[in-house]
Design a protein around this motif. Sequence first.
Motif, PDB file in Angstrom:
ATOM      1  N   THR A  50       0.834  -1.206   0.000  1.00 49.97           N
ATOM      2  CA  THR A  50       0.000   0.000   0.000  1.00 49.97           C
ATOM      3  C   THR A  50       0.862   1.246   0.000  1.00 49.97           C
ATOM      4  OG1 THR A  50      -1.788  -1.156   1.166  1.00 49.97           O
ATOM      5  CG2 THR A  50      -1.807   1.247   1.235  1.00 49.97           C
ATOM      6  N   PRO A 132      -2.393  -6.245  -6.388  1.00 51.15           N
ATOM      7  CA  PRO A 132      -2.263  -4.820  -6.088  1.00 51.15           C
ATOM      8  C   PRO A 132      -1.755  -3.993  -7.267  1.00 51.15           C
ATOM      9  CG  PRO A 132      -1.369  -6.141  -4.301  1.00 51.15           C
ATOM     10  CD  PRO A 132      -1.631  -7.076  -5.437  1.00 51.15           C
ATOM     11  N   GLN A 200      -5.215  -2.640  -3.199  1.00 52.75           N
ATOM     12  CA  GLN A 200      -3.770  -2.546  -3.007  1.00 52.75           C
ATOM     13  C   GLN A 200      -3.263  -3.339  -1.809  1.00 52.75           C
ATOM     14  OE1 GLN A 200      -3.005   1.671  -2.700  1.00 52.75           O
ATOM     15  NE2 GLN A 200      -2.917   1.934  -4.925  1.00 52.75           N
ATOM     16  N   ALA A 201      -4.148  -3.770  -0.968  1.00 49.47           N
ATOM     17  CA  ALA A 201      -3.729  -4.423   0.275  1.00 49.47           C
ATOM     18  C   ALA A 201      -3.055  -5.763  -0.010  1.00 49.47           C
ATOM     19  CB  ALA A 201      -4.925  -4.619   1.188  1.00 49.47           C
TER      20      ALA A 201
END
Length: 239
Positions: A50, A132, A200-201
Motif C-alpha cells: 500500500t 495490487p 492494493q492491500a
Amino acid sequence: MTDVVRAEWTKLRTSPATVWAVLAVAVGTAALSALAVTTVRCPCAGDPMTLTLVGVQLGQAVAAVFAAGVIGGEYATGMIGVTFAATPRRPAVLAAKALLVSGLVGGAGAVGVVAAWAAGHAALDTGFAARPVFGSVLYLVLVALLGLGAATLTRSSAAAIGLVLALLYVAPIVIGTVGDPDWKRHLRQWGPADAGLAIQASTGLDSLPIQPWAGLGVLGLWAGAALLAGAVSVSRRDT
C-alpha cells in the motif's frame, strides 16, 4: 462505431492537454510513490505494498480531471453541438470517449504503477504482487470513467471535478470521523475511494472493511452508474 472512435481520437491526439495529462498520470503516480518509500525503513509499520503504491492517490486526481475535461471542455466551448450534429447517436459518442479515456489512462497508469513498484522494490524490497499492481491500474481507469460520467451528467468540467475529488478525498476524511465502528465500516464498504483502494492491500486482508476485488467492484458500480446516468442525460436533454 469505428468512425466515431476515430473522430474522438483525432480530437484527443491533437490536443496538447492530452499529452500533458497522460504524462502527469504516469509521473505523478511514480514520483509520489518514490518519495514515500524513501522516507521509511523496513520493517514497515503498515502494509508495504500500500505504501509502495501510494502514488495512485495523486494519479487518480489527474485521471479524473483529464477525463472530465474530455467532454466537459466541449460543453464549455459549445463544440458539443457540432459533435452531436456529426454523430446523432449520442451514447455512441460517450462510449467512444470512454474507450479512449480507458486506454490512455490505463497505459499511463500501467507505466506509473510499475515504476512505483520498482521504486518500492528497490527501497523496501517489496515483492511483486499481481493483484495490487494490476488492480491499481484498473482503479485509475475506473476513477477516470467516474469523472467522464460525472462531467457528462453535469455538463461541466468544474462541477464534475469538484464532485469526484470530494468523493475521493473528502469523503474518506468525513467517514474517518464517524464514531460508530459498524457505521464507519459500512460507509467504507461503499465509498469509492475506501472500497476501491482495498485492491492494493497485501497484508491484513481479514481486517479490511471489504475484500480487494469486491472493493474494486464497488468503484466499478460507481463508474458504471455515472456513465449510465450520463448516457441517459445526453440522450434526453438538448445540447
